[in-house]
Design an enzyme around this catalytic site. Structure first.
Site, PDB file in Angstrom:
ATOM      1  N   LYS A  35     -17.821   7.476  -7.428  1.00  0.00           N
ATOM      2  CA  LYS A  35     -16.945   7.369  -5.638  1.00  0.00           C
ATOM      3  C   LYS A  35     -15.796   8.176  -6.539  1.00  0.00           C
ATOM      4  CE  LYS A  35     -15.208   3.217  -8.960  1.00  0.00           C
ATOM      5  NZ  LYS A  35     -14.955   1.846  -9.240  1.00  0.00           N
ATOM      6  N   ARG A 132     -13.537 -11.052  -5.977  1.00  0.00           N
ATOM      7  CA  ARG A 132     -12.676  -9.538  -4.938  1.00  0.00           C
ATOM      8  C   ARG A 132     -14.216 -10.308  -4.273  1.00  0.00           C
ATOM      9  NH1 ARG A 132     -11.301  -4.480  -8.338  1.00  0.00           N
ATOM     10  NH2 ARG A 132     -13.773  -4.017  -8.211  1.00  0.00           N
ATOM     11  N   TYR A 261      15.431  19.910  -6.608  1.00  0.00           N
ATOM     12  CA  TYR A 261      16.592  19.118  -6.063  1.00  0.00           C
ATOM     13  C   TYR A 261      16.500  17.740  -6.837  1.00  0.00           C
ATOM     14  CZ  TYR A 261      12.970  20.299  -1.798  1.00  0.00           C
ATOM     15  OH  TYR A 261      12.915  21.334  -1.300  1.00  0.00           O
ATOM     16  N   MET A 309       7.180  19.065  -4.115  1.00  0.00           N
ATOM     17  CA  MET A 309       6.199  19.214  -3.711  1.00  0.00           C
ATOM     18  C   MET A 309       5.320  20.346  -3.556  1.00  0.00           C
ATOM     19  SD  MET A 309       4.724  18.949   0.530  1.00  0.00           S
ATOM     20  CE  MET A 309       6.410  17.965   0.675  1.00  0.00           C
TER      21      MET A 309
END
Ligand SMILES: *Cc1c(COP(=O)(O)O)cnc(C)c1O
Length: 373
Positions: A35, A132, A261, A309
């Site tokens: 998955k 769940r 930054y 980023m």
């Protein structure tokens, strides 16, 4: 070489599957859980490597994941473990995947004949404490199994539950869950011996053979990561993923100058910085600001300043460490005798290894290395 590459070693996945299968109790089959795009490694890569190493089943969570595997030609038993909307149920059954039921309504929907699909293969899930998916009511779960067995529009395949605490040191709750599961499943198994009992994730598989039953469902361990976020070597597991980038710039940074930054790194001495073009846009999380190390030329350096980023900066020290533009940079994996584990990066982030590799984004180019064995 590209600016960011996630190198996925299929031989390592194969070795891990073999290691795990070698520890199974007699009669237990093995499902490789692929998955979430194979925990970030690539679902197809992981599925093929696991099958080549003898995985009897594959498991995913969504119908779309099952469809993607089938479209790529992946055959064999395939379980969709997640909750499904009506549309997703159609998609899963159209992909000849097994589904999980815990309500009469869902079982009825699964039993509805579909023109292009064989009878639905259904696993019934008892919630023994995860809280769940599944029903907490063993009588309802039993009624669903009986109904599925009696209904020739469906095929009753499995009896499952899922553990909440298998990975925790000193835990006893797993044994409680297993006892609840057995009280429900064993009488059904006695009457219908073909039903597949399955409960174990990686942590349970490594922890207690009593959880192996007819099938185990291993995810994290096939990728060579430790389910308890410790060193995977303790179980003989080999990390399958290496995250690499490259030195894009090397330049002096005088005492008092900063990088990145917010000036979260200000040099306390004259030093040399390398700029490495990886960032949170690749899945290298901003929370690693001033919290990670990298390997260059087999040596360990601190990543300093804000993760942006697209770039991070690395302190090479006053002598520049002999590093030059174009040198490969390892953010996860081994270089020379040194290694950086997903477990270590996870600890720095206050999370678990699962999230580190699942969190790698598509811009980090996946490349397979090694041969399926
Ligand atoms: C993800 C998942 C697994 C695999 O868990 P790991 O800890 O990665 O081995 C097994 N069973 C279910 C139901 C799951 O959702």
């Amino acid at each position: 070489m590209e600016r960011v590459e996630a190198l996925v070693d299929v031989a390592a996945i194969g070795a891990n599957v073999r290691t795990l299968r070698g520890r199974l109790a007699p009669g237990a089959a093995f499902a490789g859980v692929v998955k979430a795009d194979g925990y970030g490694h690539g679902a197809l890569t992981a599925a093929r490597a696991a099958q080549a190493a003898g995985a009897d089943w594959l498991a995913v969570v969504s119908a779309r994941e099952a469809r993607t595997l089938r479209d790529a030609g992946i055959a064999g038993p395939l379980l969709v473990m997640g909750a499904l909307t009506p549309d997703e149920l159609d998609l899963a059954l159209g992909a000849a995947a097994d589904v999980v039921a815990w309500t009469p309504e869902f079982l009825e929907a699964a039993a509805r004949p579909r023109p292009d699909a064989p009878p639905a293969r259904v696993h019934v899930k008892l919630d023994t404490g995860m809280g769940r998916l599944g029903t907490r009511d063993p009588d309802l779960a039993t009624a669903l199994v009986r109904r599925a067995v009696a209904d020739d529009r469906v095929h009753a395949v499995g009896l499952m539950t899922h553990f909440a605490t298998a990975d925790e040191e000193g835990d006893r709750f797993m044994d409680e869950q297993l006892a609840r599961y057995r009280a429900w499943a064993e009488p059904l198994k006695a009457v219908h011996p073909g039903l597949v009992r399955h409960v174990a994730n990686s942590a349970a598989t490594l922890r207690d053979p009593a959880t192996h039953l007819d099938l185990v469902r291993c995810g994290i361990a096939i990728y060579g990561m430790d389910p308890a976020n410790r060193d995977p070597e303790r179980h003989g597991l080999v990390p399958a993923l290496a995250l690499r980038s490259v030195v894009a710039a090397v330049k002096p940074c005088a005492r008092g100058e900063s990088a990145g930054y917010g000036r979260r790194f200000v040099a306390e001495r004259d030093t040399v910085l390398a700029t490495v073009p990886i960032g949170y846009g690749d899945g290298w999380r901003r929370g690693l600001t001033n919290q990670a190390e990298v390997l260059i030329g087999g040596r360990r350096f601190a990543q300093v300043g804000t993760v942006s980023m697209d770039n991070v900066t690395v302190d090479l020290g006053p002598d520049g460490g002999g590093v030059t533009v174009g040198d490969p940079v390892t953010l996860l994996g081994a270089d020379g005798g040194e290694r950086i584990l997903a477990e270590t990066v996870a600890a720095a982030l206050g999370t678990i290894n699962y999230e580190v590799t699942c969190g790698l984004l598509p811009r980090a180019t996946r490349r397979t290395v090694g041969a399926a064995t």
